[in-house]
Structure formats: structure tokens, C-alpha cells
Write an enzyme that holds these catalytic residues in place. Sequence first.
Site, short mmCIF file in Angstrom:
data_model
loop_
_atom_site.label_atom_id
_atom_site.label_comp_id
_atom_site.label_asym_id
_atom_site.label_seq_id
_atom_site.Cartn_x
_atom_site.Cartn_y
_atom_site.Cartn_z
N ASP A 1 0.78 -1.25 0.00
CA ASP A 1 0.00 0.00 0.00
C ASP A 1 0.81 1.30 0.00
O ASP A 1 1.75 1.44 0.80
CB ASP A 1 -0.84 0.10 1.28
CG ASP A 1 -1.54 -1.18 1.62
OD1 ASP A 1 -1.43 -2.15 0.89
OD2 ASP A 1 -2.19 -1.19 2.68
N ASP B 1 -5.28 1.01 9.45
CA ASP B 1 -5.16 1.91 8.30
C ASP B 1 -5.83 3.27 8.54
O ASP B 1 -6.68 3.71 7.75
CB ASP B 1 -5.74 1.25 7.03
CG ASP B 1 -5.18 -0.15 6.80
OD1 ASP B 1 -4.12 -0.45 7.37
OD2 ASP B 1 -5.80 -0.93 6.06
C1 FRU Z 1 -3.85 -3.65 2.61
C2 FRU Z 1 -3.20 -4.07 3.92
C3 FRU Z 1 -3.56 -3.09 5.03
C4 FRU Z 1 -2.45 -3.28 6.01
C5 FRU Z 1 -1.26 -3.51 5.10
C6 FRU Z 1 -0.23 -4.44 5.65
O1 FRU Z 1 -3.20 -4.14 1.50
O2 FRU Z 1 -3.60 -5.39 4.25
O3 FRU Z 1 -4.84 -3.29 5.57
O4 FRU Z 1 -2.25 -2.18 6.86
O5 FRU Z 1 -1.78 -4.02 3.89
O6 FRU Z 1 0.90 -4.44 4.87
#
Ligand code: FRU
Length: 473
Positions: A44, A170
Site C-alpha cells: 500500500d 489503516d
Molecule cells: C492492505 C493491507 C492493510 C495493512 C497492510 C499491511 O493491502 O492489508 O490493511 O495495513 O496491507 O501491509
Amino acid sequence: MRQMEKNQTQSAVQIVQRERELEQRYERYRPYWHFTSPGGWINDPNGLIYAEGFFHMYYQHYPNGPVHGPMHWGHARSKNLLQWEVLPIALYPDELGEIFSGSIVCDTERTSGFGEEGEAPWVAVFTHHYEKNGSFLQRQSLAYSLDGGVTFEKYKGNPVLDLGLQDFRDPKVFWYQPERCWIMVVVAGQCVKVFRSANLKRWEYLSDFTITGGRENEIWECPDLFEMETEDGEKRWVMLLSANTLDYRYTAVLYFVGDFDGHSFVPEEQKKPMRLDFGRDHYAAVTYGQTDGRRIVQGWMNCWAYAQKLPECGFRGVMTIPRELKLRKTADGWRLFQLPVKECRMIAGRTIFLDGEKRLELSGEAVRLRFCCNHVNGWKLTLCHRSQRLEIKIDVQNKVISMDRTGCLAESAGKEFGEICRIEYPFRENEQKFELLLDVTSVEFFYGDGAVAGTMLYFAREPFTWLEITKIE
Ligand code: FRU
């Protein structure tokens, strides 16, 4: 030459050759215009922010290998959203856990008290992910920077928001001017929770946003909430989130358009959410908190179903091209439109008036192709090299757009990679316009003024050499 010297020279040559081979293997899949890290893993985009002439992108990063290891925040900055300068890692895992996704705000009002008088600290609000008695739990924490986002100090009072939950992550934080407070949206299972704070350190719960009806087996991630103004001056709030079923058969960035009154988000059309991009490789997309007036969205160009199985090339993970969002009211309701940011004009491009079938030669370089045509039944675009092909169909009669990469599968990625993506589209316009942004391992397709976007990775053995365009009769 004496035998020993000869052996040494030979082995030096072998080392150089081996290094070249590795470099070629690794660099073979390095895109021209899409962000990748020099090595390791990325997922992300995090903490997207524009300040003092630079776009800053932090990102989920594991620097020691091309897999989703203990998460850090990598950091890069760019003046034009296309050419990125990689900066030192911004956040490392610590005794409270790994550093999962989150956002950054510039605390110009100095509400947080971090830093000295007169300084505006940047505050990263992120998720600490940790294990306790065999369960994975998540809580929200802070780190601040007093040098414009290069180095960060973790807040001693972390975590700042801990409900003892799994899948609580997040945080996206923004300043809500009408009430002069900070708002955080953060996911908890299949729900977006809204909190408020005066100082980023103490958070008060406000509301939950969720929907019912057939989406109960989904988990939500990476929420975003922002206000947009239409070209006619109407204002609405947009809730963006990434949803997946736990087996990752379904992963998508969804959005709702509605109102936010400082307390709760209420969608205007309580029907099903809209998908921001119908391709398989568009996830965790969030917007730049502050920019030059534009609302720019950027996502991770991948899918959890196979992200860790894609061809190993020293680095793994690519971001989408940044796209500018527009909100418009259409005959079908509120819709987000998106096109590559205007800076993408620097990518070699061609505009093609499609008055008949065509075969365009491709050079293997990244290219942006724009098409204008009016053939009523639609078009089939085939990217090909020998027997490898990737097909996009704009089927006006059946009101469907589809993308199909079954003709160039990445063997390591398994069968999920072979899925055909489709979206229904009403095709009300007389003139058809669409564009393709083609890079070494990806194609991004935009129909109309960005009413439809489709993003797809591909791993062709060799670059595509032709684009064949045929009519659908
Ligand atoms: C989304 C996610 C988020 C998390 C991150 C971990 O792709 O699963 O919810 O914070 O990636 O790398």
C-alpha cells in the site's frame, strides 16, 4: 599468463557476468513510469502528502526480501508524480509491533505540541500490528517529523488508540475545518469507524459506517474520506475503501458518495457501492491529503491473491499511475471519473483516430495511446508478441468492457492470475474515447473521460510488439 592469474581473471569475468545476468533478470520487469522500490517488497501507498513543491509517498515496505515481511514505511518524493527520488526508510518496526498502513498530516496549527514553537510538525498516524497469545492485534500510533518528513520520532505515549481488536487498521486522518478538529477514519472488520481529536493524541469515538446485504464475508482496509466539488459547484463527501473476501477471490476499491457532518458519513445512494477500477490489480488506493487543489488517487497495482507469487525480480510491487479524480452526477447517479494526472503528458504518447481496423507497432517502451472513434458495435484491442496476447474488448452492443490476460499468464502466479475482468457500462455517448497506458508489466485502460478504469498486470516473456485493433461486428 601464469595459471593462477588466469584463474583469477576468469573468475572475475564470471562474477561480472553473473552480476549482469542478475541485473538483467531483476531489471527486466522494472517499469519505466510506475513506482517500484530499488529492492525488497512494497504494498500500500501510505502517508500521501504534498508539501513545499514535493509529493511524498510513503509505502508498506519490507527491505530485506521480495515478500511481505515485517512492515516498515519506505519513503520517496517527486515533483511530478512520475520520477521519484527514494529517501531513507521512514519508520521501522519497534517493540509495539510492525508498522502497517496509515496517513500523514502537517500539523500547521500545532495542536499536537510536537516540536518547538514556530515549527509545523508532520505527524504520521499508523497501525501497530503485533502478536499476543497467538492472535494478531492492531492499534493506532503516532510518529512525528521536524525535518519535513525525512526522519521520524515515535511518540512516547503510543499507542494512542487501542480497542484490543484484530483487523483494526489503516487510519486516515484529516483536518475538519468547520469544527476545527482532526477526524480519523479507520477500519474495524467490515466497518469504518470515525473518531475525532483536538490534538491527535486523544481520540473520541463518533460513529460507525457499514452496509448490509451480501458483503458480510468481506474485510475492509485502507479507508479514505474527503470532500469533492463538481464542475457545477456542488459538494459531496466520498468514502473510499478497499474490500476483499478472505480467500481474495474478490478484491476491489469501492466508493460511496454522500454527506459527512463532522460526526457520521451517510451515503446518498444507499444501493451497492461503486467500484473505482474494474481490473484485478488495483488495491489499497488512497488520496493525497493536501495537494494543489486536485484530488489525486494512487493505489498498489497488485492483488493479494497472488502478489507474493509473481515473478521474482529482486523487487516486488508496483504502484499505479497517479490519477486525478473528478466527481460528476450522471444519468446513473454520482460517479467518480479518473484519468492519469496531467504530468503524464511527459510519457511518449499518440492520439489515434480510429476509422478502421489498425495494427500499430510497439517499441517495447512505455507509451500512452489515446483513441477516438465512433464504430457502434465496439472494438477489440490485442496486445501481442508471437503467441502471447492480452485482450481488451469494448463491446458496445452487449454493454460490457473486459480485460483478458489468459494469453500471457505468469506461471508462478497460479490460476487466480488468469481471471477475465469485466464491467457493465451503459455506453450513452456518441463518440467513443479511450486510452491505454502501457508499461513494462502493466496496462491501465481508461474509457470516456475516465468513467471506467481497468488496471492489469502482465508478465509477458518478451515485450509486446503489436497492438491489433479489430471491430466487433
Ligand atoms: C492492505 C493491507 C492493510 C495493512 C497492510 C499491511 O493491502 O492489508 O490493511 O495495513 O496491507 O501491509
